[in-house]
Design a protein around this motif. Structure first.
Motif, PDB file in Angstrom:
ATOM      1  N   ALA A   2     -10.601   1.296  -9.222  1.00 34.41           N
ATOM      2  CA  ALA A   2     -11.752   1.274  -8.308  1.00 34.41           C
ATOM      3  C   ALA A   2     -12.105   2.727  -7.999  1.00 34.41           C
ATOM      4  CB  ALA A   2     -11.419   0.511  -7.037  1.00 34.41           C
ATOM      5  N   ARG A   3     -13.318   3.107  -8.320  1.00 39.60           N
ATOM      6  CA  ARG A   3     -13.715   4.509  -8.234  1.00 39.60           C
ATOM      7  C   ARG A   3     -14.989   4.668  -7.414  1.00 39.60           C
ATOM      8  NH1 ARG A   3     -17.526   6.487 -11.507  1.00 39.60           N
ATOM      9  NH2 ARG A   3     -17.814   8.755 -11.529  1.00 39.60           N
TER      10      ARG A   3
ATOM     11  N   HIS B   5      -3.682   5.470  -3.995  1.00 39.84           N
ATOM     12  CA  HIS B   5      -4.816   6.381  -4.013  1.00 39.84           C
ATOM     13  C   HIS B   5      -4.516   7.458  -5.051  1.00 39.84           C
ATOM     14  CE1 HIS B   5      -6.122   5.485   0.439  1.00 39.84           C
ATOM     15  NE2 HIS B   5      -6.386   4.492  -0.400  1.00 39.84           N
ATOM     16  N   GLU B   6      -5.547   8.008  -5.671  1.00 37.19           N
ATOM     17  CA  GLU B   6      -5.319   9.125  -6.586  1.00 37.19           C
ATOM     18  C   GLU B   6      -6.531  10.035  -6.629  1.00 37.19           C
ATOM     19  OE1 GLU B   6      -3.544  11.498  -7.530  1.00 37.19           O
ATOM     20  OE2 GLU B   6      -2.079  10.090  -8.369  1.00 37.19           O
ATOM     21  N   ALA B   7      -6.248  11.314  -6.828  1.00 35.71           N
ATOM     22  CA  ALA B   7      -7.295  12.333  -6.910  1.00 35.71           C
ATOM     23  C   ALA B   7      -7.739  12.508  -8.360  1.00 35.71           C
ATOM     24  CB  ALA B   7      -6.774  13.655  -6.354  1.00 35.71           C
TER      25      ALA B   7
ATOM     26  N   PHE C  57       0.858  -1.182   0.000  1.00 32.17           N
ATOM     27  CA  PHE C  57       0.000   0.000   0.000  1.00 32.17           C
ATOM     28  C   PHE C  57       0.894   1.232   0.000  1.00 32.17           C
ATOM     29  CE2 PHE C  57      -2.068   3.402   2.483  1.00 32.17           C
ATOM     30  CZ  PHE C  57      -3.055   3.726   1.558  1.00 32.17           C
ATOM     31  N   TYR C  58       0.845   2.010  -1.081  1.00 36.90           N
ATOM     32  CA  TYR C  58       1.666   3.206  -1.187  1.00 36.90           C
ATOM     33  C   TYR C  58       0.900   4.448  -0.773  1.00 36.90           C
ATOM     34  CZ  TYR C  58       4.979   6.623  -2.906  1.00 36.90           C
ATOM     35  OH  TYR C  58       5.877   7.661  -2.976  1.00 36.90           O
ATOM     36  N   GLY C  59      -0.385   4.499  -1.081  1.00 38.90           N
ATOM     37  CA  GLY C  59      -1.151   5.721  -0.846  1.00 38.90           C
ATOM     38  C   GLY C  59      -1.026   6.658  -2.032  1.00 38.90           C
ATOM     39  N   PHE C  60      -0.987   7.950  -1.775  1.00 40.63           N
ATOM     40  CA  PHE C  60      -0.892   8.932  -2.849  1.00 40.63           C
ATOM     41  C   PHE C  60       0.543   9.065  -3.337  1.00 40.63           C
ATOM     42  CE2 PHE C  60      -4.849  10.270  -0.857  1.00 40.63           C
ATOM     43  CZ  PHE C  60      -5.645  10.562  -1.962  1.00 40.63           C
ATOM     44  N   LEU C  61       0.743   8.917  -4.641  1.00 34.57           N
ATOM     45  CA  LEU C  61       2.034   9.200  -5.245  1.00 34.57           C
ATOM     46  C   LEU C  61       2.289  10.703  -5.202  1.00 34.57           C
ATOM     47  CD1 LEU C  61       1.721   6.809  -8.290  1.00 34.57           C
ATOM     48  CD2 LEU C  61       3.627   6.764  -6.651  1.00 34.57           C
ATOM     49  N   PRO C  62       3.561  11.134  -5.300  1.00 29.03           N
ATOM     50  CA  PRO C  62       3.847  12.570  -5.304  1.00 29.03           C
ATOM     51  C   PRO C  62       3.093  13.288  -6.427  1.00 29.03           C
ATOM     52  CG  PRO C  62       5.857  11.317  -5.003  1.00 29.03           C
ATOM     53  CD  PRO C  62       4.788  10.319  -5.326  1.00 29.03           C
ATOM     54  N   ALA C  63       2.692  14.519  -6.155  1.00 28.81           N
ATOM     55  CA  ALA C  63       1.932  15.291  -7.146  1.00 28.81           C
ATOM     56  C   ALA C  63       2.806  15.708  -8.320  1.00 28.81           C
ATOM     57  CB  ALA C  63       1.312  16.515  -6.477  1.00 28.81           C
ATOM     58  N   GLY C  64       4.061  16.006  -8.060  1.00 30.58           N
ATOM     59  CA  GLY C  64       4.969  16.431  -9.125  1.00 30.58           C
ATOM     60  C   GLY C  64       5.407  15.265  -9.994  1.00 30.58           C
ATOM     61  N   SER C  65       5.465  15.492 -11.298  1.00 27.00           N
ATOM     62  CA  SER C  65       5.765  14.412 -12.233  1.00 27.00           C
ATOM     63  C   SER C  65       7.140  13.795 -11.996  1.00 27.00           C
ATOM     64  CB  SER C  65       5.675  14.929 -13.669  1.00 27.00           C
ATOM     65  OG  SER C  65       6.020  13.920 -14.595  1.00 27.00           O
TER      66      SER C  65
ATOM     67  N   CYS D 159     -13.584  10.214 -14.808  1.00 27.53           N
ATOM     68  CA  CYS D 159     -12.461  10.906 -14.169  1.00 27.53           C
ATOM     69  C   CYS D 159     -12.883  11.625 -12.894  1.00 27.53           C
ATOM     70  CB  CYS D 159     -11.834  11.904 -15.142  1.00 27.53           C
ATOM     71  SG  CYS D 159     -10.909  11.132 -16.487  1.00 27.53           S
ATOM     72  N   ARG D 160     -14.105  11.428 -12.479  1.00 21.37           N
ATOM     73  CA  ARG D 160     -14.596  12.099 -11.277  1.00 21.37           C
ATOM     74  C   ARG D 160     -14.523  11.166 -10.076  1.00 21.37           C
ATOM     75  NH1 ARG D 160     -20.092  14.934 -13.773  1.00 21.37           N
ATOM     76  NH2 ARG D 160     -19.000  16.377 -15.191  1.00 21.37           N
ATOM     77  N   GLY D 161     -14.458  11.759  -8.889  1.00 25.25           N
ATOM     78  CA  GLY D 161     -14.485  10.977  -7.660  1.00 25.25           C
ATOM     79  C   GLY D 161     -13.099  10.611  -7.163  1.00 25.25           C
ATOM     80  N   GLU D 162     -13.068   9.779  -6.153  1.00 26.65           N
ATOM     81  CA  GLU D 162     -11.814   9.330  -5.552  1.00 26.65           C
ATOM     82  C   GLU D 162     -11.461   7.943  -6.091  1.00 26.65           C
ATOM     83  OE1 GLU D 162      -9.977  11.293  -3.662  1.00 26.65           O
ATOM     84  OE2 GLU D 162     -11.497  12.856  -3.890  1.00 26.65           O
ATOM     85  N   PHE D 163     -10.169   7.713  -6.314  1.00 31.25           N
ATOM     86  CA  PHE D 163      -9.715   6.490  -6.970  1.00 31.25           C
ATOM     87  C   PHE D 163      -8.791   5.659  -6.083  1.00 31.25           C
ATOM     88  CE2 PHE D 163     -10.769   9.357 -10.378  1.00 31.25           C
ATOM     89  CZ  PHE D 163     -11.303   8.546 -11.375  1.00 31.25           C
ATOM     90  N   VAL D 164      -8.928   4.340  -6.225  1.00 31.39           N
ATOM     91  CA  VAL D 164      -7.909   3.398  -5.761  1.00 31.39           C
ATOM     92  C   VAL D 164      -7.439   2.654  -7.002  1.00 31.39           C
ATOM     93  CG1 VAL D 164      -7.336   1.437  -4.295  1.00 31.39           C
ATOM     94  CG2 VAL D 164      -8.989   3.132  -3.499  1.00 31.39           C
ATOM     95  N   LEU D 165      -6.133   2.638  -7.226  1.00 35.36           N
ATOM     96  CA  LEU D 165      -5.545   1.963  -8.382  1.00 35.36           C
ATOM     97  C   LEU D 165      -4.755   0.756  -7.893  1.00 35.36           C
ATOM     98  CD1 LEU D 165      -4.152   5.121 -10.244  1.00 35.36           C
ATOM     99  CD2 LEU D 165      -6.366   3.991 -10.584  1.00 35.36           C
ATOM    100  N   LEU D 166      -5.037  -0.408  -8.480  1.00 31.74           N
ATOM    101  CA  LEU D 166      -4.351  -1.644  -8.098  1.00 31.74           C
ATOM    102  C   LEU D 166      -3.606  -2.176  -9.319  1.00 31.74           C
ATOM    103  CD1 LEU D 166      -7.681  -2.057  -6.932  1.00 31.74           C
ATOM    104  CD2 LEU D 166      -6.202  -3.142  -5.274  1.00 31.74           C
ATOM    105  N   VAL D 167      -2.291  -2.233  -9.219  1.00 34.00           N
ATOM    106  CA  VAL D 167      -1.444  -2.635 -10.345  1.00 34.00           C
ATOM    107  C   VAL D 167      -0.767  -3.955  -9.998  1.00 34.00           C
ATOM    108  CG1 VAL D 167       0.446  -1.973 -11.864  1.00 34.00           C
ATOM    109  CG2 VAL D 167      -1.012  -0.205 -10.854  1.00 34.00           C
ATOM    110  N   GLU D 168      -0.846  -4.928 -10.924  1.00 32.49           N
ATOM    111  CA  GLU D 168      -0.219  -6.219 -10.645  1.00 32.49           C
ATOM    112  C   GLU D 168       1.288  -6.055 -10.509  1.00 32.49           C
ATOM    113  OE1 GLU D 168      -0.371  -9.303 -13.547  1.00 32.49           O
ATOM    114  OE2 GLU D 168       0.112  -7.982 -15.216  1.00 32.49           O
ATOM    115  N   GLY D 169       1.885  -6.917  -9.701  1.00 34.42           N
ATOM    116  CA  GLY D 169       3.315  -6.845  -9.441  1.00 34.42           C
ATOM    117  C   GLY D 169       4.148  -7.257 -10.641  1.00 34.42           C
ATOM    118  N   ALA D 170       5.444  -7.000 -10.539  1.00 34.92           N
ATOM    119  CA  ALA D 170       6.368  -7.356 -11.616  1.00 34.92           C
ATOM    120  C   ALA D 170       6.464  -8.873 -11.740  1.00 34.92           C
ATOM    121  CB  ALA D 170       7.744  -6.768 -11.340  1.00 34.92           C
TER     122      ALA D 170
END
Length: 294
Positions: free
Chosen positions: A193-194, A167-169, A139-147, A222-233
């Protein structure tokens, strides 16, 4: 509802609903109705929750990321005077991608009792209904806002074999999935998941390189709060395994669960069980005939 007096000088960390206001435990309602003070990320949001469950007369104060240090000291003073305090966030569990960790650490350092009152959590909610078969996740949470910083973090996460949970906004979702696709690999599976537990709750599974198109096909996506789940390497395929052993393992995986196939392939070929198991994980992920069990 049990509203008997609570132990004095206790800080309760209370999980609240992430959407549906009925997703709250009976114990959480008991605590919220019985404490002396509720420290809330946004007192207006908490007021709506309390009103919905007919809880009134409890003092509230705003504790958010901009005032947590200063207000934390005031709350610890209340605990020292024997008052009980409930810590809540706008949605979900305090201190998990939300304010509260600093207050909790401060209270513990002063010897005050901290009691968790578990409940809703967006990451676990998303995982439970995603269909992803993964016993381990990060679980990482929110990635940094800056690219630039976000891309650096993704480079570090890229080799991890575990499901990655973010998580993502809404205002960053498109640039986020674009970076995920570029940095982690376009072929990896993603579950979006939105708006979990809300009216427009959505789950969508696709490859990372398909996510941007799906999101942009309907502006509502693109609206609402997001949870993104990415399969592992995927595990690296051992180079030492001979072609005949690879073919043998591949054929066995068509008819047997993974562990049985590896065990039999080890016996037949004499190859290292550890290397065959790593290869089987790769074949299982990429081959449609490989069985899920094992």
């Amino acid at each position: 509802m049990d509203i008997s007096p609570l132990p004095s000088g206790t800080l309760y960390v209370v999980a609240t609903p992430i959407g549906n206001l009925r997703d709250i435990t009976l114990r959480a309602l008991d605590v919220l109705a019985s404490v002396d003070v509720i420290a809330a990320e946004d007192t207006r949001t908490t007021a709506n929750l309390l009103a919905h469950h007919s809880i009134g007369g409890i003092r509230t104060m705003a504790l958010h990321r901009h005032n947590e240090h200063a207000l934390g000291q005031r709350i610890v003073e209340l605990l020292a005077r024997g008052q009980s305090v409930a810590l809540v966030t706008d949605a979900g569990t305090p201190a998990i991608s939300d304010p509260g960790a600093m207050l909790i650490a401060f209270a513990r350092s002063r010897g005050h009792r901290v009691v968790p009152v578990p409940g809703a959590n967006a990451a676990v909610c998303a995982l439970s209904a995603s269909g992803i078969i993964a016993s381990r996740f990060i679980f990482y949470g929110f990635l940094p806002a800056g690219s630039a910083m976000r891309r650096r973090e993704l480079e570090l996460l890229k080799p991890q074999p575990y499901t990655l949970v973010f998580h993502e906004a809404p205002h960053r979702i498109l640039e986020c999935v674009a970076d995920l696709s570029e940095l982690l690999g376009a072929q990896r599976q993603l579950v979006i998941a939105r708006e979990l537990t809300k009216l427009f709750e959505t789950f969508h599974r696709c490859r990372l390189d398909e996510a941007s198109a799906w999101l942009q096909a309907d502006s509502n996506r693109c609206r609402g709060e997001f949870v993104l789940l990415v399969e592992g390497a995927a595990p690296a395929v051992p180079d030492e395994i001979g072609e005949q052993a690879r073919k043998t393992l591949s054929r066995l995986l068509e008819h047997l669960p993974l562990r049985q196939a590896v065990a039999l392939a080890t016996e037949i070929t004499g190859e290292s069980r550890k290397r065959l198991y790593a290869l089987a994980l790769v074949l299982k992920r990429s081959g449609p005939k490989a069985k899920d069990s094992g």
